[in-house]
Design a protein around this motif. Structure first.
Motif, mmCIF file in Angstrom:
data_model
loop_
_atom_site.group_PDB
_atom_site.id
_atom_site.type_symbol
_atom_site.label_atom_id
_atom_site.label_comp_id
_atom_site.label_asym_id
_atom_site.label_seq_id
_atom_site.Cartn_x
_atom_site.Cartn_y
_atom_site.Cartn_z
ATOM 1 N N GLU A 108 0.909 -1.126 -0.038
ATOM 2 C CA GLU A 108 -0.053 0.014 0.044
ATOM 3 C C GLU A 108 0.656 1.219 0.168
ATOM 4 N N VAL A 109 0.738 1.946 -1.046
ATOM 5 C CA VAL A 109 1.503 3.293 -1.164
ATOM 6 C C VAL A 109 1.288 4.608 -0.552
ATOM 7 N N MET A 110 1.933 5.072 0.334
ATOM 8 C CA MET A 110 1.499 6.358 0.983
ATOM 9 C C MET A 110 2.276 7.631 0.430
ATOM 10 N N TYR A 111 3.231 7.232 -0.040
ATOM 11 C CA TYR A 111 4.200 8.294 -0.776
ATOM 12 C C TYR A 111 4.561 7.551 -2.105
ATOM 13 N N ILE A 112 4.733 8.692 -3.225
ATOM 14 C CA ILE A 112 5.293 8.362 -4.342
ATOM 15 C C ILE A 112 5.964 9.801 -5.048
ATOM 16 N N LYS A 113 7.268 9.643 -5.571
ATOM 17 C CA LYS A 113 7.866 10.540 -6.340
ATOM 18 C C LYS A 113 8.380 10.046 -7.600
ATOM 19 N N ILE A 114 7.967 10.696 -8.473
ATOM 20 C CA ILE A 114 8.737 10.473 -9.983
ATOM 21 C C ILE A 114 9.362 11.630 -10.590
ATOM 22 N N SER A 115 10.838 11.176 -10.813
ATOM 23 C CA SER A 115 11.741 12.227 -11.411
ATOM 24 C C SER A 115 12.223 11.697 -12.802
ATOM 25 N N VAL A 116 12.331 12.615 -13.789
ATOM 26 C CA VAL A 116 13.157 12.072 -14.994
ATOM 27 C C VAL A 116 14.120 13.474 -15.267
ATOM 28 N N ASP A 117 15.515 12.924 -15.190
ATOM 29 C CA ASP A 117 16.492 13.731 -15.289
ATOM 30 C C ASP A 117 16.689 14.977 -14.483
ATOM 31 N N GLY A 118 16.321 14.321 -13.042
ATOM 32 C CA GLY A 118 16.394 15.527 -12.052
ATOM 33 C C GLY A 118 15.259 16.277 -11.801
ATOM 34 N N GLU A 119 14.291 16.372 -12.719
ATOM 35 C CA GLU A 119 12.720 16.944 -12.611
ATOM 36 C C GLU A 119 11.842 16.431 -12.101
ATOM 37 N N THR A 120 11.448 16.867 -10.992
ATOM 38 C CA THR A 120 10.144 16.195 -10.014
ATOM 39 C C THR A 120 8.895 16.369 -11.293
ATOM 40 N N LEU A 121 8.426 15.262 -11.628
ATOM 41 C CA LEU A 121 7.082 15.112 -12.303
ATOM 42 C C LEU A 121 5.782 15.152 -11.508
ATOM 43 N N LEU A 122 6.177 14.320 -10.731
ATOM 44 C CA LEU A 122 4.919 13.895 -9.558
ATOM 45 C C LEU A 122 5.618 13.574 -8.075
ATOM 46 N N GLU A 123 4.828 14.145 -7.122
ATOM 47 C CA GLU A 123 5.009 13.910 -5.715
ATOM 48 C C GLU A 123 3.755 13.865 -5.247
ATOM 49 N N TYR A 124 3.342 12.906 -4.469
ATOM 50 C CA TYR A 124 2.071 12.868 -3.919
ATOM 51 C C TYR A 124 2.722 12.108 -2.396
ATOM 52 N N ASP A 125 2.080 12.653 -1.218
ATOM 53 C CA ASP A 125 2.384 12.347 0.141
ATOM 54 C C ASP A 125 0.939 12.448 0.792
ATOM 55 N N LYS A 126 0.305 11.310 1.067
ATOM 56 C CA LYS A 126 -0.926 11.225 1.906
ATOM 57 C C LYS A 126 -1.039 12.062 3.250
ATOM 58 N N TYR A 127 0.128 11.729 3.999
ATOM 59 C CA TYR A 127 0.346 11.896 5.338
ATOM 60 C C TYR A 127 0.530 13.624 5.476
ATOM 61 N N ASN A 128 1.436 13.916 4.616
ATOM 62 C CA ASN A 128 1.644 15.442 4.629
ATOM 63 C C ASN A 128 1.084 16.200 3.628
ATOM 64 N N PHE A 129 -0.050 15.971 3.127
ATOM 65 C CA PHE A 129 -0.701 16.635 2.256
ATOM 66 C C PHE A 129 0.178 17.573 0.837
ATOM 67 N N ILE A 130 0.965 16.558 0.632
ATOM 68 C CA ILE A 130 1.857 17.159 -0.582
ATOM 69 C C ILE A 130 1.077 16.430 -1.923
ATOM 70 N N TYR A 131 0.951 17.274 -2.970
ATOM 71 C CA TYR A 131 0.478 17.027 -4.291
ATOM 72 C C TYR A 131 1.130 17.802 -5.509
ATOM 73 N N VAL A 132 2.461 17.390 -5.955
ATOM 74 C CA VAL A 132 2.936 18.361 -6.858
ATOM 75 C C VAL A 132 3.054 17.442 -8.115
ATOM 76 N N VAL A 133 2.412 18.172 -9.179
ATOM 77 C CA VAL A 133 2.511 17.770 -10.493
ATOM 78 C C VAL A 133 3.195 18.927 -11.347
ATOM 79 N N ASP A 134 4.071 18.531 -12.103
ATOM 80 C CA ASP A 134 4.971 19.556 -12.999
ATOM 81 C C ASP A 134 5.222 20.742 -12.117
ATOM 82 N N GLY A 135 5.775 20.512 -11.057
ATOM 83 C CA GLY A 135 6.426 21.682 -10.288
ATOM 84 C C GLY A 135 5.424 22.483 -9.396
ATOM 85 N N VAL A 136 4.145 22.227 -9.658
ATOM 86 C CA VAL A 136 3.118 23.103 -8.773
ATOM 87 C C VAL A 136 2.553 22.171 -7.687
ATOM 88 N N ASP A 137 2.551 22.743 -6.621
ATOM 89 C CA ASP A 137 2.067 21.930 -5.343
ATOM 90 C C ASP A 137 0.339 22.251 -5.009
#
Length: 173
Positions: free
Chosen positions: A132-161
């Motif tokens: 069961e995933v609570m946190y996921i972060k996807i990066s390509v060439d050092g650029e964060t494309l997606l970051e989602y953290d259920k416990y810390n209310f983080i939802y980043v897509v293309d650099g926008v939280d």
């Protein structure tokens, strides 16, 4: 001209910075927004409105070639931190070359299921661990494309939280 990502060349699975024992392929999570049905005066019909920054249960499955001590021990009831680091071919159409792109997927999760697989002579066992995933972060060439953290209310897509305003409203920033 465009850089066209073609295919994953290779990747390795690390747990807490240590190379995992075993050869795996990994099925990453599907993010499905939680929704609420909206209907009433002023709306022609109804629609399902996604709840900003809220997603249903997310799973990651590690499919192993063999049954071994490590995939059994991944059932210990605790949180795990995985780094999936890889390289993918990308075609640069301006320079007419294939270059490598670094791909990194970070997953934090807890064990949910193990499929011990099948014992068959001369074949892989098909052993699989599901988390069961609570946190996921996807990066390509050092650029964060997606970051989602259920416990810390983080939802980043293309650099926008998109959860920043939610944290502000809760006094968490």
């Amino acid at each position: 001209m465009a850089i066209i990502s073609e295919k994953l060349v290779i990747f390795k699975v690390f747990e807490n910075g240590n190379d995992l024992v075993g050869v795996a392929d990994v099925e990453l999570s599907t993010l499905t927004a939680m929704t609420e049905s909206i209907k009433g005066a002023g709306i022609a019909g109804e629609f399902d409105a996604p709840v900003t920054g809220h997603f249903g249960g997310m799973e990651a499955t590690f499919n192993w070639r063999t049954l071994n001590k490590h995939n059994i021990s991944l059932m210990v009831p605790k949180a795990y931190h995985f780094d999936l680091r890889g390289s993918q071919d990308a075609y640069d159409s301006a320079k007419h070359i294939v270059k490598q792109q670094a791909v990194k997927c970070v997953i934090a999760g807890r064990p949910k299921e193990i499929s011990l697989g099948k014992l068959d002579v001369g074949a892989s066992t098909g052993t699989a661990n599901k988390f069961e995933v609570m946190y996921i972060k996807i990066s390509v060439d050092g650029e964060t494309l997606l970051e989602y953290d259920k416990y810390n209310f983080i939802y980043v897509v293309d650099g926008v939280d998109y959860a920043a305003d939610i944290r502000d409203a809760l006094g968490l920033s």
